[in-house]
Design a protein around this motif. Sequence first.
Motif, PDB file in Angstrom:
ATOM      1  N   UNK A 212      63.861 -26.011   1.976  1.00 17.56           N
ATOM      2  CA  UNK A 212      65.271 -25.944   1.534  1.00 17.56           C
ATOM      3  C   UNK A 212      66.188 -26.855   2.347  1.00 17.56           C
ATOM      4  N   UNK A 213      65.991 -26.902   3.656  1.00 13.48           N
ATOM      5  CA  UNK A 213      66.818 -27.749   4.519  1.00 13.48           C
ATOM      6  C   UNK A 213      66.636 -29.230   4.233  1.00 13.48           C
ATOM      7  N   UNK A 214      65.403 -29.634   3.927  1.00 11.07           N
ATOM      8  CA  UNK A 214      65.140 -31.041   3.607  1.00 11.07           C
ATOM      9  C   UNK A 214      65.887 -31.441   2.334  1.00 11.07           C
ATOM     10  N   UNK A 215      65.957 -30.510   1.372  1.00 15.00           N
ATOM     11  CA  UNK A 215      66.707 -30.784   0.134  1.00 15.00           C
ATOM     12  C   UNK A 215      68.208 -30.803   0.441  1.00 15.00           C
ATOM     13  N   UNK A 216      68.664 -29.820   1.226  1.00 15.47           N
ATOM     14  CA  UNK A 216      70.098 -29.748   1.571  1.00 15.47           C
ATOM     15  C   UNK A 216      70.552 -31.018   2.276  1.00 15.47           C
ATOM     16  N   UNK A 217      69.698 -31.555   3.133  1.00 14.56           N
ATOM     17  CA  UNK A 217      70.056 -32.756   3.894  1.00 14.56           C
ATOM     18  C   UNK A 217      69.811 -34.042   3.119  1.00 14.56           C
ATOM     19  N   UNK A 218      69.226 -33.932   1.928  1.00 13.90           N
ATOM     20  CA  UNK A 218      68.964 -35.128   1.127  1.00 13.90           C
ATOM     21  C   UNK A 218      67.773 -35.944   1.605  1.00 13.90           C
TER      22      UNK A 218
ATOM     23  N   UNK B  29      67.049 -18.514   2.561  1.00 14.43           N
ATOM     24  CA  UNK B  29      67.899 -19.546   3.171  1.00 14.43           C
ATOM     25  C   UNK B  29      69.208 -19.709   2.402  1.00 14.43           C
ATOM     26  N   UNK B  30      69.171 -19.458   1.093  1.00  7.50           N
ATOM     27  CA  UNK B  30      70.411 -19.483   0.304  1.00  7.50           C
ATOM     28  C   UNK B  30      71.332 -18.337   0.696  1.00  7.50           C
ATOM     29  N   UNK B  31      70.753 -17.142   0.884  1.00  4.63           N
ATOM     30  CA  UNK B  31      71.558 -15.980   1.280  1.00  4.63           C
ATOM     31  C   UNK B  31      72.121 -16.181   2.681  1.00  4.63           C
ATOM     32  N   UNK B  32      71.346 -16.825   3.555  1.00  7.14           N
ATOM     33  CA  UNK B  32      71.823 -17.098   4.912  1.00  7.14           C
ATOM     34  C   UNK B  32      73.007 -18.063   4.888  1.00  7.14           C
ATOM     35  N   UNK B  33      72.902 -19.102   4.050  1.00  2.42           N
ATOM     36  CA  UNK B  33      74.030 -20.045   3.929  1.00  2.42           C
ATOM     37  C   UNK B  33      75.273 -19.326   3.402  1.00  2.42           C
ATOM     38  N   UNK B  34      75.073 -18.492   2.363  1.00  2.32           N
ATOM     39  CA  UNK B  34      76.209 -17.780   1.766  1.00  2.32           C
ATOM     40  C   UNK B  34      76.859 -16.848   2.786  1.00  2.32           C
TER      41      UNK B  34
ATOM     42  N   UNK C 154      78.352 -23.892   1.729  1.00  2.00           N
ATOM     43  CA  UNK C 154      78.193 -24.052   0.290  1.00  2.00           C
ATOM     44  C   UNK C 154      76.719 -24.093  -0.119  1.00  2.00           C
ATOM     45  N   UNK C 155      76.443 -23.658  -1.360  1.00  2.00           N
ATOM     46  CA  UNK C 155      75.079 -23.745  -1.882  1.00  2.00           C
ATOM     47  C   UNK C 155      74.691 -25.217  -1.951  1.00  2.00           C
ATOM     48  N   UNK C 156      73.471 -25.560  -1.504  1.00  2.00           N
ATOM     49  CA  UNK C 156      73.050 -26.967  -1.496  1.00  2.00           C
ATOM     50  C   UNK C 156      71.774 -27.172  -2.292  1.00  2.00           C
TER      51      UNK C 156
ATOM     52  N   UNK D 183      60.947 -10.842   8.356  1.00  2.00           N
ATOM     53  CA  UNK D 183      61.200 -12.276   8.530  1.00  2.00           C
ATOM     54  C   UNK D 183      62.248 -12.741   7.522  1.00  2.00           C
ATOM     55  N   UNK D 184      62.831 -11.802   6.794  1.00  4.19           N
ATOM     56  CA  UNK D 184      63.814 -12.106   5.742  1.00  4.19           C
ATOM     57  C   UNK D 184      65.129 -11.375   6.019  1.00  4.19           C
ATOM     58  N   UNK D 185      65.790 -11.708   7.159  1.00  5.03           N
ATOM     59  CA  UNK D 185      66.971 -10.942   7.565  1.00  5.03           C
ATOM     60  C   UNK D 185      68.145 -11.034   6.574  1.00  5.03           C
ATOM     61  N   UNK D 186      68.331 -12.187   5.956  1.00  7.56           N
ATOM     62  CA  UNK D 186      69.489 -12.325   5.056  1.00  7.56           C
ATOM     63  C   UNK D 186      69.283 -11.503   3.786  1.00  7.56           C
ATOM     64  N   UNK D 187      68.067 -11.558   3.219  1.00  6.32           N
ATOM     65  CA  UNK D 187      67.796 -10.785   2.002  1.00  6.32           C
ATOM     66  C   UNK D 187      67.807  -9.288   2.301  1.00  6.32           C
ATOM     67  N   UNK D 188      67.240  -8.905   3.457  1.00  7.26           N
ATOM     68  CA  UNK D 188      67.244  -7.473   3.813  1.00  7.26           C
ATOM     69  C   UNK D 188      68.675  -6.982   4.041  1.00  7.26           C
TER      70      UNK D 188
END
Length: 226
Positions: free
Chosen positions: A60-66, A81-86, A91-93, A131-136
């Motif tokens: 996800x980070x590689x896509x976010x960074x282009x 990683x999307x929930x963590x960003x939110x 912003x959603x990337x 290992x999924x703190x944002x979703x939990x």
Amino acid sequence: VPPARDRLRIAIQKSGRLADPARALLASCGLSWRESRDRLFCYGETLPVDLLLVRDDDIPGLIADGVCDLGVVGRNVLAEQGADRAANDRPAAFREWRSLGFGSCRLALAVPEGWAWQGPAQLAGMRIATSYPALLSRWLAEQGVAAEVVLLSGSVEIAPRLGQADAVCDIVSSGATLAANQLKPVATMFESEAVLAGPVAELDAVRGELAALLLRRLDGVLRMRH
Ligand code: PRT
Ligand code: ZN
């Protein structure tokens, strides 16, 4: 400003559950590659579509960074990683472009076999390893339950036996790992499978056309598989 890339770059898992099926799927879309010596980069031959072989967590980070345009990754990793960003007001990337029909599993809450499960309210004040703190955290907030999230990067299922946590939130497929640790799944938080991930923003013209061509072929392959 780096020069615009005129080749499409797709990140896939270097090794692990999704590595071979991801490559096989892309190959069935008519792509082929010349492998580099270090096997981290595969240069596309039939089309200007290259592969970068990485840890799934980095996709996800590689896509976010282009750095990469597309990626094949578990929806669980993308959503975490999307929930963590939110949660951090970023912003959603990246987003899911297609579901791919392999790597299916679920993110589940599991408790010791001896517990009489009465519902999420029972978790109040408990420690839950994941290992999924944002979703939990998001799920706990939806349930209106205040529990402590214990972040572990691996071996989550052993945490209750070690006294590190009372319950776990982890990826489950057959359930054998939970059973081996005297745990039972009591709630599904999230259904997952491998997905094609891409940016939220549009790609530039050259890579956008390559991506569109790949998607047309991919949709044909996915239709034939079902
Ligand atoms: O090295 P890298 O970081 O790239 O790989 P990784 O070790 O983080 O990931 P990997 O290869 O284990 O999994 C990649 C993706 O496969 C995950 O993100 C999920 O989308 C998907 N997937 C499908 C699974 C499973 N099934 C699965 N069973 N990921 C993990 N598991 C684990 C599960 O947590 C349990 O510990 O496998 C174990 C066995 O599961 P049971 O329920 O069948 O016993
Ligand atoms: Zn990983």
